[in-house]
Design a protein around this motif. Structure first.
Motif, PDB file in Angstrom:
ATOM      1  N   GLU A  31      33.025  40.446  40.484  1.00 13.77           N
ATOM      2  CA  GLU A  31      34.410  40.387  40.021  1.00 13.77           C
ATOM      3  C   GLU A  31      34.557  39.342  38.929  1.00 13.77           C
ATOM      4  O   GLU A  31      34.005  38.239  39.034  1.00 13.77           O
ATOM      5  N   ASN A  90      39.088  42.627  35.651  1.00 16.40           N
ATOM      6  CA  ASN A  90      40.365  42.696  36.378  1.00 16.40           C
ATOM      7  C   ASN A  90      41.522  42.973  35.421  1.00 16.40           C
ATOM      8  O   ASN A  90      42.406  43.788  35.710  1.00 16.40           O
ATOM      9  N   ASP A  94      43.512  46.521  35.753  1.00 17.13           N
ATOM     10  CA  ASP A  94      44.948  46.476  36.100  1.00 17.13           C
ATOM     11  C   ASP A  94      45.783  47.152  35.015  1.00 17.13           C
ATOM     12  O   ASP A  94      46.725  47.898  35.314  1.00 17.13           O
ATOM     13  N   ALA A 139      34.651  44.830  41.335  1.00 20.59           N
ATOM     14  CA  ALA A 139      36.048  44.818  41.757  1.00 20.59           C
ATOM     15  C   ALA A 139      36.740  46.096  41.313  1.00 20.59           C
ATOM     16  O   ALA A 139      36.420  46.652  40.256  1.00 20.59           O
ATOM     17  N   SER A 168      40.677  47.640  40.841  1.00 17.02           N
ATOM     18  CA  SER A 168      42.104  47.307  40.814  1.00 17.02           C
ATOM     19  C   SER A 168      42.851  48.126  41.867  1.00 17.02           C
ATOM     20  O   SER A 168      42.652  49.343  41.979  1.00 17.02           O
ATOM     21  N   GLU A 222      40.439  37.185  41.946  1.00 19.31           N
ATOM     22  CA  GLU A 222      41.416  37.095  43.033  1.00 19.31           C
ATOM     23  C   GLU A 222      40.820  37.376  44.408  1.00 19.31           C
ATOM     24  O   GLU A 222      41.568  37.514  45.378  1.00 19.31           O
ATOM     25  N   ARG A 238      39.038  40.204  45.185  1.00 18.88           N
ATOM     26  CA  ARG A 238      39.117  41.637  45.481  1.00 18.88           C
ATOM     27  C   ARG A 238      37.853  42.123  46.194  1.00 18.88           C
ATOM     28  O   ARG A 238      37.869  43.157  46.855  1.00 18.88           O
TER      29      ARG A 238
END
Length: 249
Positions: A81, A86, A90, A162, A164, A245, A247
């Motif tokens: 990640e 990210n 996103d 990762a 989203s 974060e 994930r």
């Protein structure tokens, strides 16, 4: 008495013609092993061509140096990640949702390989985004059955990729565990929407299992989506930010 002169002359011509016949053709011409010419600074530029290209080159330089945003901290790229993946994953979900008139998009997928550079701290130029995303990829949405989504997490877990809209844990066997999508356990009976590039959605980066999903086009160029989003942040007085974060745990 019949004259033998014409016969003798014909015989002599036939003998000479036979003596002058060539052997079967043997090709002696050879092509160079390679006809390609490496391009580098050792090749002197053609003055005429350089003058012709100069105004276009200068125009592109101006466009690539255009500042479109700022980032207080670099959006770096690293295994597992990372902030830049990210950020883009996103954004894919948000842009696809807007395109489909607010329809929620469950997941966003971008790989490390799809991001060719990080975004630097400080000013972000148009050229930075072209370095990040040099490909002419379209943003698409896949409607994937639950078992296909399970394959997506099976693919992601060994490399701690990762995704989203989801969190999961990587087990000791590098298998995904505790998959949560939108805070809910993965449901094999459900169909999930995935915002993704046309390259990955078409089986790129060994994601052949995604070909089983139903495809919806947006016609949006992913690089343009990134540029427009950064410009919109700047217009709203906001910086470009993204974090790791958790994930993937």
């Amino acid at each position: 008495m019949r004259s033998f002169r014409p016969v003798a002359a014909g015989f002599m011509l036939l003998t000479l013609a036979t003596a002058c016949q060539r052997a079967p053709l043997q090709a002696t011409a050879h092509l160079a092993p390679s006809t390609s010419q490496p391009v580098g600074r050792t090749i002197a530029p053609d003055a005429g061509a350089a003058d012709y290209i100069k105004p276009y080159h200068e125009q592109v330089e101006r466009q690539m140096q255009q500042v479109i945003g700022t980032a207080p901290v670099a959006l770096g790229k690293s295994p597992g990640e990372n902030p830049i993946v990210n950020f883009v994953a996103d954004l894919q979900r948000t842009a696809a949702s807007q395109y489909f008139k607010g329809q929620p998009i469950d997941l966003g997928v971008m790989t490390n390989g799809g991001m060719r550079n990080a975004l630097p701290a400080g000013t972000i130029t148009m050229g930075n985004v072209f370095e990040l995303m040099p490909f002419e990829n379209e943003l698409i949405v896949l409607d994937a059955p639950g078992p296909v989504v399970q394959q997506l997490f099976d693919y992601a877990a060994p490399i701690r990729m990762a995704i989203s809209g989801a969190t999961y844990t990587v087990g000791p066997d590098k298998k995904p565990q505790a998959i949560l999508i939108g805070g809910q356990p993965l449901d094999p009976a459900r169909t999930y929407s995935i915002a993704i590039s046309d390259y990955l959605g078409g089986g790129g980066d060994h994601m052949d299992f995604l070909k089983a999903a139903k495809l919806r086009h947006t016609g949006l160029l992913l690089r343009t989506v990134i540029i427009d989003h950064i410009k919109a942040l700047t217009a709203a007085g906001q910086p470009v930010t993204a974090q790791v974060e958790g994930r993937v745990r």
